[in-house]
Enzyme design. Sequence first.
Site, PDB file in Angstrom:
ATOM      1  N   ALA A  31     171.214 -43.312 -60.314  1.00  0.00           N
ATOM      2  CA  ALA A  31     171.500 -44.728 -60.586  1.00  0.00           C
ATOM      3  C   ALA A  31     172.642 -44.831 -61.595  1.00  0.00           C
ATOM      4  O   ALA A  31     172.858 -43.908 -62.387  1.00  0.00           O
ATOM      5  CB  ALA A  31     170.253 -45.391 -61.147  1.00  0.00           C
ATOM      6  N   GLY A  64     168.194 -40.828 -58.842  1.00  0.00           N
ATOM      7  CA  GLY A  64     168.269 -41.612 -57.597  1.00  0.00           C
ATOM      8  C   GLY A  64     169.037 -40.866 -56.519  1.00  0.00           C
ATOM      9  O   GLY A  64     168.806 -41.080 -55.322  1.00  0.00           O
ATOM     10  N   GLU A 121     166.552 -38.728 -54.969  1.00  0.00           N
ATOM     11  CA  GLU A 121     165.638 -39.598 -54.214  1.00  0.00           C
ATOM     12  C   GLU A 121     166.286 -40.026 -52.885  1.00  0.00           C
ATOM     13  O   GLU A 121     165.618 -40.121 -51.863  1.00  0.00           O
ATOM     14  CB  GLU A 121     165.263 -40.811 -55.061  1.00  0.00           C
ATOM     15  CG  GLU A 121     164.335 -40.422 -56.222  1.00  0.00           C
ATOM     16  CD  GLU A 121     164.035 -41.586 -57.143  1.00  0.00           C
ATOM     17  OE1 GLU A 121     164.999 -42.144 -57.694  1.00  0.00           O
ATOM     18  OE2 GLU A 121     162.854 -41.925 -57.299  1.00  0.00           O
ATOM     19  N   GLU A 123     165.250 -38.460 -64.855  1.00  0.00           N
ATOM     20  CA  GLU A 123     164.966 -39.801 -65.385  1.00  0.00           C
ATOM     21  C   GLU A 123     164.178 -39.759 -66.686  1.00  0.00           C
ATOM     22  O   GLU A 123     164.386 -40.587 -67.579  1.00  0.00           O
ATOM     23  CB  GLU A 123     164.176 -40.631 -64.358  1.00  0.00           C
ATOM     24  CG  GLU A 123     164.991 -41.132 -63.184  1.00  0.00           C
ATOM     25  CD  GLU A 123     165.110 -40.148 -62.033  1.00  0.00           C
ATOM     26  OE1 GLU A 123     164.866 -38.941 -62.244  1.00  0.00           O
ATOM     27  OE2 GLU A 123     165.460 -40.578 -60.933  1.00  0.00           O
TER      28      GLU A 123
END
Length: 719
Positions: free
Chosen positions: A61, A100, A103, A123
């Site tokens: 992210a 992310g 992910e 994270e």
Amino acid sequence: MARYELVKRSVALITLTNPPVNSLSSAVRHGIAKTMDRALSDPKVTAVVICGENGRFCGGADIREFSGPMRGPPLLPLLDSIEAGEKPVVAAIEGVALGGGLELALVCHYRIAHSKARLGLPEVTLGLLPAAGGTQRLPRLIGIPAALELITTGRHVSSQEALKLGIVDQVTEQNVCEVAVEFALRAVAKPLSSRRLSALTVPCPPDLDALLEAVTMQIQKKARGMMAPLACVQAVRAAATMPYSQGIKRESELMATLFNSGQARALQYCFFAERTAGKWTLPSGAQWNDTKPREIRSAAVIGLGTMGRGIAVSLARVGISVIAVESDKKLMETGRQMVIGMLERDAKRRGVSASLNLLKFTLSLQNLKDVDLVIEAVFEDMALKKRVFQELSKVCRPTTLLCSNTSGLDVDALAGVTDRPQLVIGMHFFSPAHVMKLLEVVCGPRSSSETIATAMSLGKRMGKVSVAVGNCPGFVGNRMLKPYSDQATFLLEEGATPEQIDKVLEDFGFAMGVFRMSDLAGLDVGWRVRKESGLTGPDVDPKNPPRRRQGRKYCPIPDMVCEQGRFGQKTGRGWYMYDKPGGTNAKPDPLIQNLLETYRSRYGIKPRNITDQEIIERCLFALANEGFRILEDGIAARPEDIDVIYQFGYGFPRHRGGPMFYASMVGLERVLERLEHYHQAHPDVSHLEPSPLLKKLVACGSPPIQKWREHIKTMHSHL
Ligand SMILES: CCCCCC/C=C/CC(=O)SCCNC(=O)CCNC(=O)[C@H](O)C(C)(C)COP(=O)(O)OP(=O)(O)OC[C@H]1O[C@@H](n2cnc3c(N)ncnc32)[C@H](O)[C@@H]1OP(=O)(O)O
């Protein structure tokens, strides 16, 4: 932000294009949604490959977006829709797949990684958890124990380890996109149901509760006070005990709590602070990105005490040849054995061979004629250091950089005794120097920009977080330590005990309380400095009023402890007692209690009950207050630099951001009000008097920390 191409007539190649790390900004998420729709709805397309531009798949992210309102398509439903699609999607992972980014790869039906790629869910290091399905999908793919370890530590793994764990399907040394496209073509006719991780059942270990309990205890010990790792454990528990849809709900709830916490804000601040710290600027306009550092191939280290040994190891292990100098044969032999042992252990741990051939040992400075750089690490004594610098100035070729590892002496005074003041700079390492990540690069008023750039770049090469600071007694770190430790000793006078103060500071998150840290560092060092500066010892005028020195309040308790031969861990006695000299298990010592009681009664001090809040406020607000003065004086360029120094050099808890960030979180108005209160109660303690910059910031409405610089006059910059 996501480029679309059709390759081999039937494969849609989607390339994330958001340099430098292809983070999943709102525009990138939007781009992925659009290009995936196009690929899934185009009948010519039979498979999809997702990759990243410039050799990086995706760094996760966009952390900068966390501080603003959420825009663009939310990540979780976007990822779910990729996994649910009817055409095979292959992730072509080059460089990094983090957070992310991983992910995103986990919702692809296949993952191909380049041999040099790194993968991970970091994270937790930002105070968060992988909330786009990562805590639910990874355990389904690699099992609970392995997923738990990766998610709670945020550790990056190599592509080889990822292959072993089952995170990726193939590792290649070739062009990963081309390999992924061929792979995608072969996958076209194959069923996808077993490749959708959310549909798999979690392989649950029989001893799940015991495992989660053990990991929780480990976290409570190692990451004291941190919320995110514990929330990660709960999310993985949900993966093990709930269906995917409920697990995802739990993941989102836990994320919402973390996302709005002060800890997440602090850790994200630290991420950027660390990256900002290397970007130095001088009032002359010279700065980090327009000054070329010199190449350093050879160096000398003078003095093979604890610091010198650590510095020699740090240099040799990055391929720099080192000449180590000692003043007598016995010391040199001891130093040689120690350095070789440290290098061998370090190499063994890293699985490489020890670079012993890079080391030479000598008793003579004459052998330093041709080195590129010298780091002096002799005793903290100005006269001795000056003699060494004078000698170096005569012996070394005129282009050799001369650096001092002084922890607080005047670097410009050393420059002044040489023939090359522009090539003199401070390189203040922290003990043990081969372990501690901080390096203060102390810029004297005459240090050239090339010298600064070279010291900063050498620090980076040695794996240090290097921060450029100005030249004043104690520089940034040790200058700020004084008011902090003074407050702790004043609190002892007033009724506190070392163990009470340490417990409060350790519960706050410090790696060690101030007294345990002093015992580790050795109490005699500070005692010698105090004697040299006339604060204690035979030079003090007997008519001097007790508990006052040089016009200020003074607490002689640390001197009294040293007078009893208690120098800390190395003597087995200090503020605490230890099982043996060199022992590390600190126990409260009744003799220290006696000493404090006798002291208080001698001076008629009635001990009072001191609250945890007062300990925190007096120690930490005094610390931050000195930080404001350092900013005012131009000794540090920005609050981020101070915070980085305190995290990496002094064990300040990262999830609190650092002393300056902590002050901003408490609220500058509150910090000012409490300092005023304590200064009123102790008018003879000047470091409790609120600094003008703090007052100014409060008067300007307490701007966010990123805006403080606008309120600092740079006229007096020492950088
Ligand atoms: C309610 C919200 C729901 C959200 C659900 C989804 C949640 C996802 C969570 C995440 O993905 S959090 C992010 C996880 N990723 C990371 O933690 C990776 C962070 N980056 C790194 O570790 C490193 O930067 C790197 C990718 C390994 C590259 O290292 P390198 O040493 O090569 O370069 P740097 O100097 O570190 O970075 C270069 C440059 O890029 C900036 N940057 C890096 N990563 C990000 C990022 N994820 N977001 C924004 N910016 C990033 C970095 O700050 C540097 O820029 P600067 O201008 O020099 O500071």
